[in-house]
Design a protein around this motif. Structure first.
Motif, PDB file in Angstrom:
ATOM      1  N   TRP A  18      41.579  42.981  33.548  1.00  0.00           N
ATOM      2  CA  TRP A  18      40.584  42.188  34.263  1.00  0.00           C
ATOM      3  C   TRP A  18      39.302  42.770  34.541  1.00  0.00           C
ATOM      4  O   TRP A  18      38.248  42.070  34.269  1.00  0.00           O
ATOM      5  CB  TRP A  18      41.107  41.723  35.633  1.00  0.00           C
ATOM      6  CG  TRP A  18      40.235  40.918  36.552  1.00  0.00           C
ATOM      7  CD1 TRP A  18      39.662  41.363  37.681  1.00  0.00           C
ATOM      8  CD2 TRP A  18      40.017  39.665  36.359  1.00  0.00           C
ATOM      9  NE1 TRP A  18      38.930  40.157  37.968  1.00  0.00           N
ATOM     10  CE2 TRP A  18      39.277  39.099  37.514  1.00  0.00           C
ATOM     11  CE3 TRP A  18      40.556  38.568  35.541  1.00  0.00           C
ATOM     12  CZ2 TRP A  18      39.031  37.775  37.670  1.00  0.00           C
ATOM     13  CZ3 TRP A  18      40.222  37.168  35.677  1.00  0.00           C
ATOM     14  CH2 TRP A  18      39.426  36.852  36.574  1.00  0.00           C
ATOM     15  N   LEU A  19      39.408  44.129  34.442  1.00  0.00           N
ATOM     16  CA  LEU A  19      38.013  44.635  34.703  1.00  0.00           C
ATOM     17  C   LEU A  19      37.297  44.921  33.435  1.00  0.00           C
ATOM     18  O   LEU A  19      36.083  45.231  33.269  1.00  0.00           O
ATOM     19  CB  LEU A  19      38.421  45.990  35.225  1.00  0.00           C
ATOM     20  CG  LEU A  19      38.801  46.077  36.729  1.00  0.00           C
ATOM     21  CD1 LEU A  19      39.151  47.658  37.211  1.00  0.00           C
ATOM     22  CD2 LEU A  19      37.566  45.465  37.603  1.00  0.00           C
ATOM     23  N   SER A  20      38.054  44.834  32.210  1.00  0.00           N
ATOM     24  CA  SER A  20      37.452  44.943  30.999  1.00  0.00           C
ATOM     25  C   SER A  20      36.154  43.844  30.669  1.00  0.00           C
ATOM     26  O   SER A  20      35.286  44.170  29.811  1.00  0.00           O
ATOM     27  CB  SER A  20      38.247  45.052  29.845  1.00  0.00           C
ATOM     28  OG  SER A  20      38.951  43.595  29.661  1.00  0.00           O
ATOM     29  N   THR A  21      36.408  42.598  31.262  1.00  0.00           N
ATOM     30  CA  THR A  21      35.388  41.838  31.303  1.00  0.00           C
ATOM     31  C   THR A  21      34.415  41.548  32.184  1.00  0.00           C
ATOM     32  O   THR A  21      34.835  41.589  33.600  1.00  0.00           O
ATOM     33  CB  THR A  21      36.167  40.182  30.731  1.00  0.00           C
ATOM     34  OG1 THR A  21      36.992  40.250  29.956  1.00  0.00           O
ATOM     35  CG2 THR A  21      34.985  39.231  30.838  1.00  0.00           C
ATOM     36  N   PRO A  22      32.890  41.827  31.983  1.00  0.00           N
ATOM     37  CA  PRO A  22      31.999  41.588  33.076  1.00  0.00           C
ATOM     38  C   PRO A  22      32.026  40.386  33.981  1.00  0.00           C
ATOM     39  O   PRO A  22      32.265  39.109  33.195  1.00  0.00           O
ATOM     40  CB  PRO A  22      30.670  41.686  32.344  1.00  0.00           C
ATOM     41  CG  PRO A  22      30.951  42.277  31.007  1.00  0.00           C
ATOM     42  CD  PRO A  22      32.422  42.006  30.693  1.00  0.00           C
ATOM     43  N   ARG A  23      32.174  40.434  35.042  1.00  0.00           N
ATOM     44  CA  ARG A  23      32.139  39.084  35.986  1.00  0.00           C
ATOM     45  C   ARG A  23      31.346  39.397  37.205  1.00  0.00           C
ATOM     46  O   ARG A  23      31.161  40.919  37.313  1.00  0.00           O
ATOM     47  CB  ARG A  23      33.708  38.719  36.256  1.00  0.00           C
ATOM     48  CG  ARG A  23      34.504  38.738  35.261  1.00  0.00           C
ATOM     49  CD  ARG A  23      36.175  38.011  35.891  1.00  0.00           C
ATOM     50  NE  ARG A  23      36.706  37.590  34.737  1.00  0.00           N
ATOM     51  CZ  ARG A  23      37.520  38.346  33.902  1.00  0.00           C
ATOM     52  NH1 ARG A  23      37.492  39.560  33.888  1.00  0.00           N
ATOM     53  NH2 ARG A  23      38.213  37.818  33.010  1.00  0.00           N
ATOM     54  N   ASN A  24      30.996  38.408  37.886  1.00  0.00           N
ATOM     55  CA  ASN A  24      30.180  38.859  39.113  1.00  0.00           C
ATOM     56  C   ASN A  24      31.329  39.393  40.289  1.00  0.00           C
ATOM     57  O   ASN A  24      32.467  39.131  40.099  1.00  0.00           O
ATOM     58  CB  ASN A  24      29.533  37.577  39.811  1.00  0.00           C
ATOM     59  CG  ASN A  24      30.621  36.525  40.238  1.00  0.00           C
ATOM     60  OD1 ASN A  24      31.500  36.755  41.084  1.00  0.00           O
ATOM     61  ND2 ASN A  24      30.523  35.357  39.748  1.00  0.00           N
ATOM     62  N   THR A  25      30.641  40.002  41.199  1.00  0.00           N
ATOM     63  CA  THR A  25      31.391  40.861  42.038  1.00  0.00           C
ATOM     64  C   THR A  25      32.611  40.042  42.902  1.00  0.00           C
ATOM     65  O   THR A  25      33.674  40.535  42.849  1.00  0.00           O
ATOM     66  CB  THR A  25      30.648  41.431  43.261  1.00  0.00           C
ATOM     67  OG1 THR A  25      29.543  42.405  42.472  1.00  0.00           O
ATOM     68  CG2 THR A  25      31.097  42.393  44.101  1.00  0.00           C
ATOM     69  N   LEU A  26      32.270  39.008  43.206  1.00  0.00           N
ATOM     70  CA  LEU A  26      33.268  38.109  44.106  1.00  0.00           C
ATOM     71  C   LEU A  26      34.563  37.802  43.184  1.00  0.00           C
ATOM     72  O   LEU A  26      35.301  37.750  43.607  1.00  0.00           O
ATOM     73  CB  LEU A  26      32.453  36.751  44.485  1.00  0.00           C
ATOM     74  CG  LEU A  26      33.365  35.824  45.189  1.00  0.00           C
ATOM     75  CD1 LEU A  26      33.910  36.641  46.492  1.00  0.00           C
ATOM     76  CD2 LEU A  26      32.666  34.658  45.866  1.00  0.00           C
ATOM     77  N   VAL A  27      34.001  37.302  42.010  1.00  0.00           N
ATOM     78  CA  VAL A  27      35.214  37.088  41.073  1.00  0.00           C
ATOM     79  C   VAL A  27      35.850  38.088  40.852  1.00  0.00           C
ATOM     80  O   VAL A  27      37.248  38.103  40.640  1.00  0.00           O
ATOM     81  CB  VAL A  27      34.598  36.154  39.713  1.00  0.00           C
ATOM     82  CG1 VAL A  27      35.865  35.962  38.905  1.00  0.00           C
ATOM     83  CG2 VAL A  27      33.929  34.891  40.281  1.00  0.00           C
ATOM     84  N   THR A  28      35.447  39.350  40.321  1.00  0.00           N
ATOM     85  CA  THR A  28      36.268  40.554  40.151  1.00  0.00           C
ATOM     86  C   THR A  28      37.093  40.916  41.125  1.00  0.00           C
ATOM     87  O   THR A  28      38.304  41.385  41.200  1.00  0.00           O
ATOM     88  CB  THR A  28      34.873  41.744  39.550  1.00  0.00           C
ATOM     89  OG1 THR A  28      34.208  41.401  38.592  1.00  0.00           O
ATOM     90  CG2 THR A  28      35.926  42.856  39.463  1.00  0.00           C
ATOM     91  N   ALA A  29      36.381  40.889  42.347  1.00  0.00           N
ATOM     92  CA  ALA A  29      37.274  41.209  43.532  1.00  0.00           C
ATOM     93  C   ALA A  29      38.491  40.168  43.889  1.00  0.00           C
ATOM     94  O   ALA A  29      39.647  40.502  44.178  1.00  0.00           O
ATOM     95  CB  ALA A  29      36.510  41.297  44.794  1.00  0.00           C
ATOM     96  N   ALA A  30      38.361  38.822  43.873  1.00  0.00           N
ATOM     97  CA  ALA A  30      39.295  37.946  43.611  1.00  0.00           C
ATOM     98  C   ALA A  30      40.374  38.322  42.784  1.00  0.00           C
ATOM     99  O   ALA A  30      41.540  38.020  43.285  1.00  0.00           O
ATOM    100  CB  ALA A  30      38.711  36.494  43.659  1.00  0.00           C
ATOM    101  N   GLY A  31      39.917  38.587  41.447  1.00  0.00           N
ATOM    102  CA  GLY A  31      41.090  38.938  40.546  1.00  0.00           C
ATOM    103  C   GLY A  31      41.628  40.013  40.918  1.00  0.00           C
ATOM    104  O   GLY A  31      43.081  40.140  40.591  1.00  0.00           O
ATOM    105  N   MET A  32      41.152  41.074  41.399  1.00  0.00           N
ATOM    106  CA  MET A  32      41.871  42.366  41.660  1.00  0.00           C
ATOM    107  C   MET A  32      42.740  42.166  42.826  1.00  0.00           C
ATOM    108  O   MET A  32      44.086  42.520  42.987  1.00  0.00           O
ATOM    109  CB  MET A  32      40.917  43.319  42.065  1.00  0.00           C
ATOM    110  CG  MET A  32      40.023  43.678  40.958  1.00  0.00           C
ATOM    111  SD  MET A  32      40.982  44.461  39.447  1.00  0.00           S
ATOM    112  CE  MET A  32      41.638  45.889  40.379  1.00  0.00           C
ATOM    113  N   LEU A  33      42.351  41.107  43.791  1.00  0.00           N
ATOM    114  CA  LEU A  33      43.162  40.794  44.871  1.00  0.00           C
ATOM    115  C   LEU A  33      44.412  39.972  44.407  1.00  0.00           C
ATOM    116  O   LEU A  33      45.406  40.161  44.727  1.00  0.00           O
ATOM    117  CB  LEU A  33      42.390  39.962  45.950  1.00  0.00           C
ATOM    118  CG  LEU A  33      43.183  39.364  46.913  1.00  0.00           C
ATOM    119  CD1 LEU A  33      43.932  40.360  48.081  1.00  0.00           C
ATOM    120  CD2 LEU A  33      42.279  38.568  48.201  1.00  0.00           C
ATOM    121  N   ALA A  34      44.285  39.102  43.507  1.00  0.00           N
ATOM    122  CA  ALA A  34      45.276  38.337  42.951  1.00  0.00           C
ATOM    123  C   ALA A  34      46.539  39.079  42.492  1.00  0.00           C
ATOM    124  O   ALA A  34      47.598  38.904  42.640  1.00  0.00           O
ATOM    125  CB  ALA A  34      44.777  37.356  42.069  1.00  0.00           C
TER     126      ALA A  34
END
Length: 202
Positions: A18-34
């Motif tokens: 998930w972290l290998s692809t650049p995303r905005n901070t909110l989407v990155t945090a949501a993905g890690m939470l998921a």
């Protein structure tokens, strides 16, 4: 017994992907939470998992199924037990178990920006957990290593409803704050009834 620690490796792999692809901070945090939430739910609903044949055989002999298909039967007893009891703590835990879905689903997938879709997803996830536990118990281990309880589905779904209401309330609050100053910008002072008459030629 196999503990939930076996999920650490797939959780780490999913997080790195998930972290290998650049995303905005909110989407990155949501993905890690998921990712963290899914692994946590799997760890406490399907693990520890028995693998020793002697342990499985023992439980098969002395198994007594405690499944419940009567709505609010377990919840009623847990509420009557009151705060501080194990039953009440289990009820609160079931209510909180799937609540995080209401926070990360709308961020990751636009279709879940509707509270109704989030609630249906929570209901589906809870049913999948209960049916999965029943399938493993009945068809694989042949004893109830996890009980199937309709009240778990009710409590799980209630938690998702609460989470969805919190998200919707937060959106409405933010919308009201952002629209408040905009409604007054660009408006000049109101003209008085006599101002037009005083400016007319005499």
């Amino acid at each position: 017994m196999i503990g939930g620690y076996v999920l650490v490796v797939p959780a780490f792999a999913a997080a790195m992907w998930w972290l290998s692809t650049p995303r905005n901070t909110l989407v990155t945090a949501a993905g890690m939470l998921a990712i963290a939430h899914v692994m946590f739910v799997l760890a406490i609903t399907f693990f520890p998992f028995p693998i020793r044949s002697s342990t499985i055989a023992f439980h098969q002999i002395f198994d007594s199924r405690l499944d419940n298909l009567v709505p609010f039967d377990t919840i009623g007893r847990q509420l009557l037990a009151g705060p501080g009891t194990r039953g009440f703590r289990d009820l609160m835990g079931n209510a909180a178990l799937l609540m995080p879905m209401a926070f990360y689903l709308p961020v990751l997938w636009p279709r879940f920006r509707s509270a109704r879709q989030v609630i249906l997803a929570g209901l589906g996830a809870s049913l999948a957990i209960e049916l999965g536990q029943f399938a493993v118990s009945f068809f694989w281990l042949h004893y109830s290593y996890r009980t199937t309880d309709i009240d778990d589905v009710i409590a799980n779904t209630f938690g998702v409803i609460v989470g969805a209401l919190i998200v919707q309330g937060g959106r409405m609050l933010l919308a009201g704050i952002s629209q408040g100053p905009a409604s007054t910008t660009g408006q000049g002072p109101a003209s008085t009834p006599g101002s037009a008459a005083s400016s007319a030629p005499r």
